[in-house]
Scaffold this motif. Structure first.
Motif, PDB file in Angstrom:
ATOM      1  N   HIS A 155      -5.740   3.412  13.654  1.00 48.72           N
ATOM      2  CA  HIS A 155      -6.455   2.227  13.162  1.00 48.72           C
ATOM      3  C   HIS A 155      -5.622   0.976  13.430  1.00 48.72           C
ATOM      4  CE1 HIS A 155      -3.583   3.281  10.042  1.00 48.72           C
ATOM      5  NE2 HIS A 155      -3.593   2.015   9.708  1.00 48.72           N
ATOM      6  N   HIS A 158      -2.424   2.477  15.443  1.00 53.09           N
ATOM      7  CA  HIS A 158      -1.399   3.455  15.065  1.00 53.09           C
ATOM      8  C   HIS A 158      -1.995   4.497  14.130  1.00 53.09           C
ATOM      9  CE1 HIS A 158      -1.268   0.120  12.185  1.00 53.09           C
ATOM     10  NE2 HIS A 158      -1.030   1.046  11.268  1.00 53.09           N
ATOM     11  N   GLN A 198      10.122   7.994  12.257  1.00 51.44           N
ATOM     12  CA  GLN A 198      10.563   7.224  11.096  1.00 51.44           C
ATOM     13  C   GLN A 198      11.335   8.160  10.167  1.00 51.44           C
ATOM     14  OE1 GLN A 198       6.259   5.663  10.905  1.00 51.44           O
ATOM     15  NE2 GLN A 198       7.376   4.259   9.616  1.00 51.44           N
ATOM     16  N   ARG A 252       2.910  -6.008   3.097  1.00 57.18           N
ATOM     17  CA  ARG A 252       2.278  -7.015   3.950  1.00 57.18           C
ATOM     18  C   ARG A 252       2.066  -8.311   3.170  1.00 57.18           C
ATOM     19  NH1 ARG A 252      -1.739  -2.561   6.603  1.00 57.18           N
ATOM     20  NH2 ARG A 252      -2.054  -2.115   4.415  1.00 57.18           N
ATOM     21  N   ASP A 282      -4.514  -2.861  11.521  1.00 61.33           N
ATOM     22  CA  ASP A 282      -4.357  -3.294  10.137  1.00 61.33           C
ATOM     23  C   ASP A 282      -5.267  -4.459   9.754  1.00 61.33           C
ATOM     24  OD1 ASP A 282      -2.695  -1.248   9.579  1.00 61.33           O
ATOM     25  OD2 ASP A 282      -0.839  -2.401   9.628  1.00 61.33           O
ATOM     26  N   THR A 293       7.097  -1.093   6.959  1.00 58.90           N
ATOM     27  CA  THR A 293       6.882   0.225   6.348  1.00 58.90           C
ATOM     28  C   THR A 293       8.213   0.887   6.038  1.00 58.90           C
ATOM     29  OG1 THR A 293       4.868   0.460   7.656  1.00 58.90           O
ATOM     30  CG2 THR A 293       5.740   2.466   6.647  1.00 58.90           C
ATOM     31  N   ILE A 322      -3.022  10.061   9.032  1.00 55.59           N
ATOM     32  CA  ILE A 322      -3.939   8.918   8.955  1.00 55.59           C
ATOM     33  C   ILE A 322      -4.509   8.686  10.356  1.00 55.59           C
ATOM     34  CG2 ILE A 322      -2.039   7.235   9.244  1.00 55.59           C
ATOM     35  CD1 ILE A 322      -3.518   5.383   7.263  1.00 55.59           C
ATOM     36  N   TYR A 324       1.602  11.536   1.759  1.00 58.39           N
ATOM     37  CA  TYR A 324       1.152  12.560   2.707  1.00 58.39           C
ATOM     38  C   TYR A 324       1.868  13.867   2.406  1.00 58.39           C
ATOM     39  CZ  TYR A 324       0.312   8.319   5.541  1.00 58.39           C
ATOM     40  OH  TYR A 324      -0.060   7.082   6.008  1.00 58.39           O
ATOM     41  N   ILE A 336      -1.100   8.826  12.319  1.00 57.27           N
ATOM     42  CA  ILE A 336      -0.168   9.943  12.101  1.00 57.27           C
ATOM     43  C   ILE A 336      -0.971  11.225  12.189  1.00 57.27           C
ATOM     44  CG2 ILE A 336       1.354  11.041  10.400  1.00 57.27           C
ATOM     45  CD1 ILE A 336       1.901   8.198   9.252  1.00 57.27           C
ATOM     46  N   ASN A 378       1.133   5.138   0.395  1.00 58.67           N
ATOM     47  CA  ASN A 378       0.415   6.325   0.889  1.00 58.67           C
ATOM     48  C   ASN A 378       1.269   7.555   0.635  1.00 58.67           C
ATOM     49  OD1 ASN A 378      -2.131   5.688   2.455  1.00 58.67           O
ATOM     50  ND2 ASN A 378      -0.730   4.254   3.453  1.00 58.67           N
ATOM     51  N   SER A 399       4.927   6.548   1.890  1.00 64.03           N
ATOM     52  CA  SER A 399       5.243   5.349   2.663  1.00 64.03           C
ATOM     53  C   SER A 399       4.849   4.123   1.867  1.00 64.03           C
ATOM     54  CB  SER A 399       4.529   5.367   4.017  1.00 64.03           C
ATOM     55  OG  SER A 399       3.143   5.227   3.844  1.00 64.03           O
ATOM     56  N   ARG A 435       5.817  12.964   2.148  1.00 63.79           N
ATOM     57  CA  ARG A 435       6.326  11.624   2.471  1.00 63.79           C
ATOM     58  C   ARG A 435       5.512  10.583   1.723  1.00 63.79           C
ATOM     59  NH1 ARG A 435       4.348   8.036   6.543  1.00 63.79           N
ATOM     60  NH2 ARG A 435       5.806   6.366   7.043  1.00 63.79           N
ATOM     61  N   THR A 492       3.829   0.353   2.587  1.00 66.41           N
ATOM     62  CA  THR A 492       3.446  -0.594   3.627  1.00 66.41           C
ATOM     63  C   THR A 492       3.348  -1.969   2.978  1.00 66.41           C
ATOM     64  OG1 THR A 492       2.233   1.155   4.749  1.00 66.41           O
ATOM     65  CG2 THR A 492       1.748  -1.084   5.427  1.00 66.41           C
ATOM     66  N   LEU A 522       0.874  -1.171   0.000  1.00 71.81           N
ATOM     67  CA  LEU A 522       0.000   0.000   0.000  1.00 71.81           C
ATOM     68  C   LEU A 522       0.914   1.225   0.000  1.00 71.81           C
ATOM     69  CD1 LEU A 522      -2.910   1.068   0.272  1.00 71.81           C
ATOM     70  CD2 LEU A 522      -2.553   1.085   2.735  1.00 71.81           C
TER      71      LEU A 522
HETATM   72  O1  LIG Z   1       2.122   5.723   6.258  1.00 74.51           O
HETATM   73  C1  LIG Z   1       2.372   5.073   7.251  1.00 74.51           C
HETATM   74  O2  LIG Z   1       3.496   4.990   7.730  1.00 74.51           O
HETATM   75  C2  LIG Z   1       1.253   4.331   7.944  1.00 74.51           C
HETATM   76  C3  LIG Z   1       0.363   3.643   6.980  1.00 74.51           C
HETATM   77  C4  LIG Z   1      -0.639   2.795   7.655  1.00 74.51           C
HETATM   78  O3  LIG Z   1      -0.839   2.835   8.827  1.00 74.51           O
HETATM   79  C5  LIG Z   1      -1.411   1.843   6.855  1.00 74.51           C
HETATM   80  O4  LIG Z   1      -1.251   1.828   5.628  1.00 74.51           O
HETATM   81  O5  LIG Z   1      -2.190   1.083   7.435  1.00 74.51           O
END
Ligand SMILES: O=C(O)CCC(=O)C(=O)O
Length: 231
Positions: free
Chosen positions: A108, A168, A150, A212, A110, A120, A105, A99, A170, A97, A208, A206, A210, A95
């Motif tokens: 939440h 977690h 981070q 998984r 996962d 991440t 965010i 920002y 942000i 993201n 990110s 930024r 993610t 994923l």
């Molecule tokens: O951008 C991040 O570091 C967190 C992303 C996140 O929490 C998520 O994708 O579930």
């Protein structure tokens, strides 16, 4: 492995997980993806590769390779044995993201579609991840218990107890404050504290990643072969 002491087991922080030229290569590849692949939300935009999860519970991945521009990261995650206990022994989904300063965010979890391992990688800017405990009723506490800084190019891995017992998020702020050894749980693990030594740091854009391991994978065979084209 760089275990973050003081957090519920197990959370790992690795500064300089990728090099500046790898960061640039990955950012260029992401910027070349068609705009139409992004989902634009009010406080960030996001993109799932190889695709978004499907099925009534939105928990199934259509089998397809990970994007080639993540090869170095996927190989390094496997070498570091972070995904040793996961279903496919490697991440099969990312994923992305993005920002802008001031975006974030909501806190939440996962969720159960993935094995309980989240890796991440941060590109382009630092951020501060806020980790919340759940109270006895399973609700999240009002204030975060831990803050994890981070750095750009760092890796954060969350597994085990931490994956299931915390949330977690942000904060939607432009400037991170109160950055010091008392308030940042991984301060001692940072690769370069100089940008944060004043206690403040302005965020840049930024991205990110993610990564998984989606537990359920549907192999649709030849009919959907065109989906296997790697971006
Ligand atoms: O951008 C991040 O570091 C967190 C992303 C996140 O929490 C998520 O994708 O579930």
């Amino acid at each position: 492995m760089d275990l973050v002491e003081g957090l519920p087991p197990s959370c790992y922080y690795v500064p300089s997980f990728i090099t500046p030229s790898e960061e640039e290569h990955i950012l260029n590849a992401i910027h070349k993806l068609p705009e139409s692949r992004w989902t634009v939300l009010s406080h960030r935009r996001l993109l799932s590769l190889p695709s978004t999860l499907t099925g009534s519970a939105r928990d199934t991945l259509l089998a397809a390779p990970m994007p080639a521009f993540l090869d170095a990261i996927v190989t390094r995650l496997q070498q570091g044995q972070y995904f040793e206990t996961s279903t496919h022994k490697a991440p099969n989904h990312v994923l992305i993201n993005e920002y802008k300063p001031g975006e974030g965010i909501m806190p939440h979890e996962d969720g159960p579609a993935y094995d309980p391992i989240t890796a991440t990688v941060s590109l382009g800017s630092h951020t501060v991840l806020e980790v919340y405990k759940k109270n006895e009723g399973g609700e999240r506490e009002v204030k975060p218990t831990w803050r994890i800084l981070q750095e750009p190019r760092s890796l954060l891995v969350t597994t085990g107890e931490m994956y299931v017992t915390t949330l977690h998020g942000i904060s939607e702020i432009q400037m991170d404050e109160d950055l010091d050894t008392k308030q940042i749980i991984n301060w001692h693990l940072l690769g370069d504290r100089r940008p944060y030594n004043t206690g403040q740091a302005r965020r840049q854009t930024r991205i990110s990643l993610t990564l998984r391991d989606v537990i359920k994978v549907a192999n649709l065979g030849g009919a959907l072969k065109f989906m296997n084209k790697r971006p």
